[in-house]
Design a protein around this motif. Structure first.
Motif, mmCIF file in Angstrom:
data_model
loop_
_atom_site.group_PDB
_atom_site.id
_atom_site.type_symbol
_atom_site.label_atom_id
_atom_site.label_comp_id
_atom_site.label_asym_id
_atom_site.label_seq_id
_atom_site.Cartn_x
_atom_site.Cartn_y
_atom_site.Cartn_z
ATOM 1 N N GLY A 4 23.314 2.622 4.416
ATOM 2 C CA GLY A 4 23.765 2.174 5.726
ATOM 3 C C GLY A 4 22.666 2.199 6.776
ATOM 4 N N PRO A 5 23.030 2.502 8.019
ATOM 5 C CA PRO A 5 22.053 2.507 9.115
ATOM 6 C C PRO A 5 20.923 3.528 8.904
ATOM 7 N N PHE A 6 21.238 4.642 8.244
ATOM 8 C CA PHE A 6 20.226 5.653 7.968
ATOM 9 C C PHE A 6 19.162 5.111 7.009
ATOM 10 N N PHE A 7 19.583 4.267 6.074
ATOM 11 C CA PHE A 7 18.646 3.616 5.160
ATOM 12 C C PHE A 7 17.694 2.723 5.955
ATOM 13 N N VAL A 8 18.240 1.921 6.850
ATOM 14 C CA VAL A 8 17.425 1.016 7.670
ATOM 15 C C VAL A 8 16.450 1.817 8.526
ATOM 16 N N LEU A 9 16.921 2.891 9.132
ATOM 17 C CA LEU A 9 16.069 3.754 9.941
ATOM 18 C C LEU A 9 14.903 4.298 9.120
ATOM 19 N N ALA A 13 10.886 3.606 9.372
ATOM 20 C CA ALA A 13 9.952 4.726 9.490
ATOM 21 C C ALA A 13 8.832 4.618 8.455
ATOM 22 N N VAL A 14 9.177 4.220 7.232
ATOM 23 C CA VAL A 14 8.156 4.004 6.199
ATOM 24 C C VAL A 14 7.175 2.936 6.658
ATOM 25 N N LEU A 15 7.689 1.829 7.147
ATOM 26 C CA LEU A 15 6.832 0.724 7.578
ATOM 27 C C LEU A 15 5.943 1.121 8.752
ATOM 28 N N GLY A 16 6.518 1.740 9.760
ATOM 29 C CA GLY A 16 5.752 2.110 10.944
ATOM 30 C C GLY A 16 4.666 3.126 10.654
ATOM 31 N N THR A 17 5.014 4.173 9.919
ATOM 32 C CA THR A 17 4.022 5.201 9.614
ATOM 33 C C THR A 17 2.965 4.668 8.652
ATOM 34 N N GLY A 18 3.373 3.794 7.740
ATOM 35 C CA GLY A 18 2.414 3.186 6.818
ATOM 36 C C GLY A 18 1.439 2.261 7.525
ATOM 37 N N LEU A 19 1.960 1.455 8.447
ATOM 38 C CA LEU A 19 1.078 0.572 9.226
ATOM 39 C C LEU A 19 0.106 1.388 10.071
ATOM 40 N N THR A 20 0.595 2.435 10.684
ATOM 41 C CA THR A 20 -0.272 3.292 11.490
ATOM 42 C C THR A 20 -1.347 3.933 10.617
ATOM 43 N N ALA A 21 -0.954 4.406 9.444
ATOM 44 C CA ALA A 21 -1.937 4.981 8.517
ATOM 45 C C ALA A 21 -3.011 3.960 8.166
ATOM 46 N N GLY A 22 -2.621 2.717 7.980
ATOM 47 C CA GLY A 22 -3.585 1.672 7.654
ATOM 48 C C GLY A 22 -4.579 1.419 8.773
ATOM 49 N N VAL A 23 -4.093 1.399 10.006
ATOM 50 C CA VAL A 23 -4.996 1.219 11.151
ATOM 51 C C VAL A 23 -5.980 2.381 11.219
#
Length: 159
Positions: A4-9, A13-23
């Motif tokens: 549900g919504p927790f999955f989307v959240l 979070a995976v995408l945001g933290t992963g993108l930040t790690a890449g930068v």
């Protein structure tokens, strides 16, 4: 399993933290080395320009937005207490909030602010540049690892 919504959240979070790690990884692996290869006045001027460009909406949405997601994830985790993913979710949130966002605020931004106040061609800027490169990059390594570990922890929460 999270749904549900927790999955989307958690996916966000995976995408945001992963993108930040890449930068951050890009800075640790090649940007700072490239800037260090320049004469100090050019390196200082380039980093000053990068620091101004970094606080634009595109990066801030990912970086600060991930901090908001990490905080929301931690709060929701305490409230909902999902089966089998509590440790991963709380660990991911702590890693990002303290190891990435916190380190940025406490270590990298103050160095950026000091550098921003200097005139690139001065003796003062040249002397600070070598210290800045060493210290800023060391702290950046920490936030790179913390962001990547947060992404991994959130990803493990989805399994």
């Amino acid at each position: 399993m999270i749904d549900g919504p927790f999955f989307v959240l958690t996916v966000l979070a995976v995408l945001g933290t992963g993108l930040t790690a890449g930068v951050f990884c890009g800075f640790s692996v090649f940007v700072m080395r490239g800037l260090a290869a320049l004469p100090p006045a050019q390196g200082v001027a380039a980093m000053q320009a990068i620091n101004v460009a970094a606080v634009r909406p595109a990066f801030m949405l990912v970086f600060a937005g991930s901090a908001v997601l990490a905080a929301v994830t931690a709060v929701v985790t305490f409230v909902v207490w999902p089966d089998g993913a509590v440790v991963e979710l709380l660990l991911g949130s702590a890693l990002y909030l303290f190891g990435s966002f916190g380190v940025t605020a406490a270590a990298n931004v103050p160095r950026n602010n000091t550098l921003q106040e200097m005139e690139p061609g001065t003796q003062e800027a040249a002397a600070y540049w070598s210290v800045y490169l060493r210290e800023w990059t060391a702290w950046n390594h920490i936030r790179t690892v913390a962001s990547a570990a947060a992404a991994l922890s959130y990803l493990l929460a989805l399994t």
